[in-house]
Design a protein around this motif. Structure first.
Motif, PDB file in Angstrom:
ATOM      1  N   ASP A   1       0.810  -1.222   0.000  1.00 38.92           N
ATOM      2  CA  ASP A   1       0.000   0.000   0.000  1.00 38.92           C
ATOM      3  C   ASP A   1       0.840   1.267   0.000  1.00 38.92           C
ATOM      4  N   THR A   2       2.145   1.151  -0.160  1.00 42.08           N
ATOM      5  CA  THR A   2       3.005   2.328  -0.154  1.00 42.08           C
ATOM      6  C   THR A   2       3.433   2.647  -1.573  1.00 42.08           C
ATOM      7  N   TYR A   3       3.003   3.800  -2.069  1.00 41.98           N
ATOM      8  CA  TYR A   3       3.337   4.211  -3.434  1.00 41.98           C
ATOM      9  C   TYR A   3       4.514   5.165  -3.393  1.00 41.98           C
ATOM     10  N   VAL A   4       5.551   4.871  -4.189  1.00 45.38           N
ATOM     11  CA  VAL A   4       6.739   5.706  -4.275  1.00 45.38           C
ATOM     12  C   VAL A   4       6.840   6.210  -5.715  1.00 45.38           C
ATOM     13  N   ALA A   5       6.638   7.514  -5.919  1.00 47.22           N
ATOM     14  CA  ALA A   5       6.588   8.078  -7.273  1.00 47.22           C
ATOM     15  C   ALA A   5       7.932   7.985  -7.993  1.00 47.22           C
ATOM     16  N   SER A   6       9.043   7.992  -7.243  1.00 47.40           N
ATOM     17  CA  SER A   6      10.364   7.963  -7.876  1.00 47.40           C
ATOM     18  C   SER A   6      10.833   6.556  -8.230  1.00 47.40           C
ATOM     19  N   LEU A   7      10.123   5.531  -7.783  1.00 43.45           N
ATOM     20  CA  LEU A   7      10.555   4.149  -7.975  1.00 43.45           C
ATOM     21  C   LEU A   7      10.599   3.804  -9.466  1.00 43.45           C
ATOM     22  N   PRO A   8      11.750   3.355 -10.003  1.00 43.24           N
ATOM     23  CA  PRO A   8      11.800   2.944 -11.411  1.00 43.24           C
ATOM     24  C   PRO A   8      10.976   1.670 -11.626  1.00 43.24           C
ATOM     25  N   VAL A   9      10.045   1.713 -12.583  1.00 43.42           N
ATOM     26  CA  VAL A   9       9.182   0.553 -12.809  1.00 43.42           C
ATOM     27  C   VAL A   9       9.297   0.002 -14.227  1.00 43.42           C
ATOM     28  N   ALA A  10       9.911   0.729 -15.150  1.00 40.89           N
ATOM     29  CA  ALA A  10      10.127   0.220 -16.502  1.00 40.89           C
ATOM     30  C   ALA A  10      11.248   1.010 -17.163  1.00 40.89           C
ATOM     31  N   CYS A  11      11.932   0.355 -18.100  1.00 45.77           N
ATOM     32  CA  CYS A  11      13.081   0.977 -18.754  1.00 45.77           C
ATOM     33  C   CYS A  11      13.195   0.423 -20.161  1.00 45.77           C
ATOM     34  N   GLY A  12      13.677   1.285 -21.079  1.00 46.10           N
ATOM     35  CA  GLY A  12      13.853   0.813 -22.446  1.00 46.10           C
ATOM     36  C   GLY A  12      14.892   1.623 -23.192  1.00 46.10           C
TER      37      GLY A  12
END
Length: 219
Positions: free
Chosen positions: A202-213
């Motif tokens: 339930d903890t959302y971190v806006a800076s967390l990298p979630v995808a890369c290309g």
């Protein structure tokens, strides 16, 4: 009256010659020749931090005018609805924060070995060693060069983003000296290992990298 040895010239040929003589020659100054160079690039976004976020993108670089114009289209899937998702073009610069990396070095997507270099990041996570923080990926993808704003806040699990950038916005990409294929796109914003009473993150971190290309020339 004798015509001597003069060749016989038809009326049509005389008319064409007159038009040619009356038409001014083009001026070949540097400012009069238009460069119509347009390049198309593509990106395939793959998940980071086990997010399941993925997608595709197209970038069109138009350098036919007085200044370059970059149009970015991203189709991103499996994101968190109702949350801000920062997204950027990353890469290395001459005076950037990553020691030993310069503009001609290729950005890459982070590997598993990148994580847990900075203890406690993100601070909200119960097990931060399982989450790759933004700062921990800098050695691979480099600092932010172009924020792809406005950052989307999708209503659903997917979003389509289309925006055009020009002028000063593109200065950090250094397109005169560095190929766009040296750069990567990173999508941010995801859940970390903080859990509610039902066992759901339930903890959302806006800076967390979630995808890369990687940005590649379109085939």
């Amino acid at each position: 009256m004798s015509t001597g040895n003069w060749p016989r010239i038809g009326v049509a040929a005389l008319g064409a010659a007159a038009v040619a003589l009356a038409t001014p020659l083009p001026a070949w100054g540097a400012g009069d020749v238009t460069d119509t160079a347009t390049e198309t690039f593509e990106v395939r976004l793959t998940p980071l931090n086990g997010s399941g976020v993925h997608g595709t993108g197209t970038l069109i670089l138009d350098e036919s005018g007085h200044e370059p114009v970059l149009t970015v289209r991203l189709d991103v899937n499996n994101v968190i609805p109702g949350q801000l998702h920062p997204q950027h073009i990353h890469g290395f610069t001459a005076d950037g924060p990553v020691e030993g990396k310069g503009p001609q070095d290729d950005a890459t997507c982070p590997t598993g070995g990148s994580r847990n270099q900075i203890e406690g990041l993100p601070e909200e996570a119960q097990r931060p060693d399982r989450s790759l923080a933004l700062e921990e990926g800098l050695d691979e993808y480099g600092p932010v060069l172009l924020p792809l704003q406005p950052f989307p806040v999708p209503e659903d699990r997917d979003y389509l983003f289309v925006e055009t950038y020009t002028g000063d916005e593109l200065d950090a990409l250094n397109l005169d000296e560095v190929a766009l294929t040296n750069r990567h796109i990173v999508i941010h914003g995801g859940l970390v290992d903080g859990f509610d009473r039902d066992g759901r993150p339930d903890t959302y971190v806006a800076s967390l990298p979630v995808a890369c290309g990687e940005i590649e020339m379109s085939r």
